[in-house]
Design a protein around this motif. Structure first.
Motif, PDB file in Angstrom:
ATOM      1  N   PHE A   1       0.836  -1.190   0.000  1.00 45.69           N
ATOM      2  CA  PHE A   1       0.000   0.000   0.000  1.00 45.69           C
ATOM      3  C   PHE A   1       0.876   1.247   0.000  1.00 45.69           C
ATOM      4  O   PHE A   1       1.984   1.242   0.550  1.00 45.69           O
ATOM      5  CB  PHE A   1      -0.926   0.019   1.221  1.00 45.69           C
TER       6      PHE A   1
ATOM      7  N   LEU B   1      -4.016   1.681   7.095  1.00 44.16           N
ATOM      8  CA  LEU B   1      -4.852   0.481   7.142  1.00 44.16           C
ATOM      9  C   LEU B   1      -5.632   0.424   8.452  1.00 44.16           C
ATOM     10  O   LEU B   1      -5.175   0.905   9.487  1.00 44.16           O
ATOM     11  CB  LEU B   1      -3.992  -0.778   6.997  1.00 44.16           C
TER      12      LEU B   1
ATOM     13  N   GLU C   1      -8.363  -2.419   3.964  1.00 41.75           N
ATOM     14  CA  GLU C   1      -8.089  -1.219   3.192  1.00 41.75           C
ATOM     15  C   GLU C   1      -8.993  -0.060   3.614  1.00 41.75           C
ATOM     16  O   GLU C   1     -10.157  -0.262   3.948  1.00 41.75           O
ATOM     17  CB  GLU C   1      -8.299  -1.546   1.711  1.00 41.75           C
TER      18      GLU C   1
END
Length: 262
Positions: free
Chosen positions: A178, A184, A194
């Motif tokens: 990410f 997160l 997510e």
């Protein structure tokens, strides 16, 4: 003095939350793939009785102003995704990510969660799953009569049946990373989901596009350093005590003022 009572109270509440975070870190010191949290502190609004640069009665510029703060608060709790230490287990389904990345698992509602916990198992159908039974994504299945399981650094899963010389490929493990992993959302059970802050998952083959490689027979332990957390706890405790002393001092000053007589 009344202001000091409430200001010190915010400091005590802040240090209480800080201690809660430290306690959670320490309680997960042996949790596989756990990432420690760090609190970010922020001061509160200021009461300004004189603005810097204001001209005085003689028309001269005042170099500094007069501001009184109203305490502190915790503005964020940040996950630190530094690499944890490795522990050799010898279990062929124990996998560790050396570098950046997350394993993908499918939740019961069909959504995808992400984890650094590589302590995988094999269910009754031969699928590789987590300890809670969540399937690895993309799914990988191994026959029950497989005698040898191999996972290469690039995520290729193979097995051997009986006395066969050749390994049969069962599938490939895909990792994701990410743009902002600290964004997160922690779901518990070593899982993350997510969010808008984390950005969408960027999938790829282990060892490519900035993703880490996979090592078989190892587990990534927590990145919590017990000594550091104990020092942080002592600091938080002393800060809590200092704020309580400020409340006590303010109370004594109020008591003195109340006892004044003409």
């Amino acid at each position: 003095m009344i202001r000091a009572l409430y200001t010190s109270a915010t400091g005590m509440k802040t240090q209480q939350t800080n201690t809660d975070i430290i306690s959670n870190n320490l309680s997960n010191v042996n949790t596989t793939g756990f990432k420690r949290q760090r609190p970010n502190f922020q001061d509160l609004v200021y009461e300004e009785s004189r603005h810097p640069g204001t001209p005085n009665a003689m028309g001269e510029e005042i170099p500094v102003g007069t501001e009184i703060g109203h305490g502190a608060r915790i503005s964020a709790t940040q996950k630190l995704f530094t690499q944890g230490s490795f522990e050799e287990t010898g279990n062929p389904l124990d996998l560790v990510i050396e570098g950046d990345g997350f394993f993908q698992v499918t939740m019961p509602d069909g959504s995808t969660a992400y984890t650094r916990d590589g302590a995988f198992k094999m269910d009754s159908t031969g699928s590789i799953v987590t300890a809670d039974g969540h399937s690895l994504e993309p799914p990988v299945e191994i026959p029950e009569d497989a005698t040898d399981i191999s996972v290469t650094s690039d995520g290729t899963v193979s097995y051997r049946i009986g006395g066969e010389d050749e390994m049969t490929e069962a599938g490939e493990i895909e990792l994701v990373h990410f743009t902002n992993p600290a964004g997160l959302s922690s779901q518990g059970r070593n899982l993350f989901q997510e969010t808008d802050a984390s950005g969408p998952p960027i999938a790829g083959r282990p060892g490519e596009d900035g993703l880490g490689t996979i090592e078989q027979g190892f587990l990534e332990m927590s990145n919590v350093e017990v000594v550091d957390e104990m020092v942080n706890m002592i600091t938080a405790q002393r800060a809590y005590e200092s704020n309580s002393r400020s409340i006590q001092a303010s109370d004594e000053m109020l008591q003195t003022a109340n006892q004044l007589r003409r």
